[in-house]
Each structure stands twice: as C-alpha cells, then as structure tokens.
Design a protein around this motif. Structure first.
Motif, short mmCIF file in Angstrom:
data_model
loop_
_atom_site.label_atom_id
_atom_site.label_comp_id
_atom_site.label_asym_id
_atom_site.label_seq_id
_atom_site.Cartn_x
_atom_site.Cartn_y
_atom_site.Cartn_z
N ASP A 162 0.82 -1.21 0.00
CA ASP A 162 0.00 0.00 0.00
C ASP A 162 0.86 1.27 0.00
OD1 ASP A 162 -1.98 -1.88 0.41
OD2 ASP A 162 -2.86 -0.89 2.16
N ASP A 163 0.24 2.35 -0.43
CA ASP A 163 0.73 3.73 -0.20
C ASP A 163 1.82 4.22 -1.14
OD1 ASP A 163 -1.12 3.63 1.80
OD2 ASP A 163 0.28 3.99 3.45
N HIS B 137 -6.46 2.77 -4.09
CA HIS B 137 -6.26 3.14 -2.68
C HIS B 137 -6.63 4.61 -2.50
CE1 HIS B 137 -5.00 2.19 1.32
NE2 HIS B 137 -3.85 2.81 1.30
N HIS C 255 -5.76 9.58 -0.45
CA HIS C 255 -5.46 8.88 0.81
C HIS C 255 -5.75 9.76 2.03
CE1 HIS C 255 -3.23 6.35 3.73
NE2 HIS C 255 -3.39 5.39 2.84
N PRO D 160 -8.10 3.76 2.77
CA PRO D 160 -7.02 4.24 3.62
C PRO D 160 -7.27 3.81 5.07
CG PRO D 160 -7.77 5.99 2.18
CD PRO D 160 -8.72 4.84 2.00
N ILE D 161 -6.23 3.42 5.77
CA ILE D 161 -6.28 2.96 7.17
C ILE D 161 -7.04 1.63 7.31
CG2 ILE D 161 -6.51 3.79 9.59
CD1 ILE D 161 -5.21 5.88 7.83
ZN LIG Z 1 -2.76 3.41 2.94
#
Ligand SMILES: [Zn+2]
Length: 193
Positions: free
Chosen positions: A10-11, A61, A65, A102-103
């Motif tokens: 992710d990210d 994603h 974010h 997200p999260i």
């Molecule tokens: Zn993330």
C-alpha cells in the motif's frame, strides 16, 4: 483461494523504495498487488508502468489517501474513488476493480459506493505493522505467514524494502509459496464474482 500467499503493498509508488521492492519480487519471480495512491502514481507514471509491465496487479487506494476517508460525506467518498479510476485506469489500460480504503476502515457509505461501481475490498490476514522500524520484530511478525494469507506491507517504507528479500527467502525455505501472475488474476476474478 489457493495455498499461495499474496503480498500487497500500500501507499506507493515511492521513487526510492518501490523500485527496490520490484527488484526483489523480480528476483524471486513473485507477483504482488500494489494499492497505489492516485496522486503518487500520477507523479511517478514510470514506476506504475513498471509495476504493470512486470505482471503485478494494481488496486485503488483512493486519489488522495485522506486519513479521514471513512468520515467523509458519501459524495466525497465517491469522488475519491472515481478520481483514482479516471486518472489511473488510462495509465494501466485496464479497469481497476479492487479497492482498499485508507487505514483499512470501511463502513456502509464506502460499501455502497463500491457496490455501485462493482468494486471489491481486498482486506488482509497478516498485518506486518511495518511502519514500526524495528526490523527484527517486523521479520518475526512476517514469519508467522501461513499458506493462503494476504499480507499487508507498504512500498513507501525503507525497512520494508530492506527486509523483503530475507522474508521471502526464509519463507520459501519453510515451504511457503508466493503468488504468481496466474494466481493473482484468478484471485481478483474470484472476488469480483
Ligand atoms: Zn494506505
């Protein structure tokens, strides 16, 4: 789902760590899912291209974010999902049907928005907590990976890129099999049924 372990990152994309992670995955012949952030992928289209051309899969994603994503109004939630699709799908030349909030928090608003778009959430079964920098505890958490797990990692973190090769090497020695491109396609196809 087969016995294969699916690694998810992710990210990213991150200009430094993502290429290192791609090198390690390539070395081991493993394919992963990258839940990229829309604006980062737009900033690094060459890395997004590499992810795709090396046979990995890409997930949504969100565009920005937002850490408050789950608390946003329905319209803004939809906007974050759609902005990603509009910006990123042309770059990868395919429809992106998998999503990770997200999260990781979801709620009925998010579920409704995804249902309307025929998109599915990919959760995880192994959380690496790789935002903590201690490589030893990161490795010991990851070594608990069992067959058929989905592992949550982050490709924007130096420590994750640092330990990935050792994690894969040790897991393979224990008999863990990681997903190939066919496994990923099948997995994504199945959850979208
Ligand atoms: Zn993330």
């Amino acid at each position: 789902m087969g016995p294969e372990v699916i690694l998810t990152f992710d990210d990213g994309p991150d200009p430094v760590q993502t290429p290192r992670i791609l090198d390690t995955l390539q070395k081991h012949g493993i394919k992963a899912i990258f839940f990229v952030i829309g604006y980062k992928a737009q900033n690094h289209p060459e890395i997004l291209q590499r992810i795709i051309s090396e046979g990995h899969s890409v997930g949504n994603h969100t565009q920005n974010h937002s850490l408050f994503f789950a608390m946003l109004h329905s319209k803004k939630i939809a906007g974050e999902i759609d902005a990603f699709s509009q910006n990123i799908e042309p770059l990868v030349s395919e429809k992106i049907t998998i999503f990770r909030p997200p999260i990781g928090y979801t709620n009925p608003k998010i579920a409704r928005a995804l249902k309307r778009r025929s998109m599915k959430i990919v959760a995880w079964s192994v959380r690496s907590y790789d935002s903590f920098k201690n490589r030893e505890s990161l490795m010991s958490r990851l070594m608990k990976t069992r067959p058929s797990s989905i592992v949550l990692l982050h490709d924007n973190l130096e420590q994750t890129a640092d330990i990935l090769d050792e994690y894969i090497t040790q897991s393979k020695a224990k008999g863990i099999i990681f997903a190939n491109q066919e496994n990923l396609k099948k997995f994504i196809h199945e959850i979208n049924k």
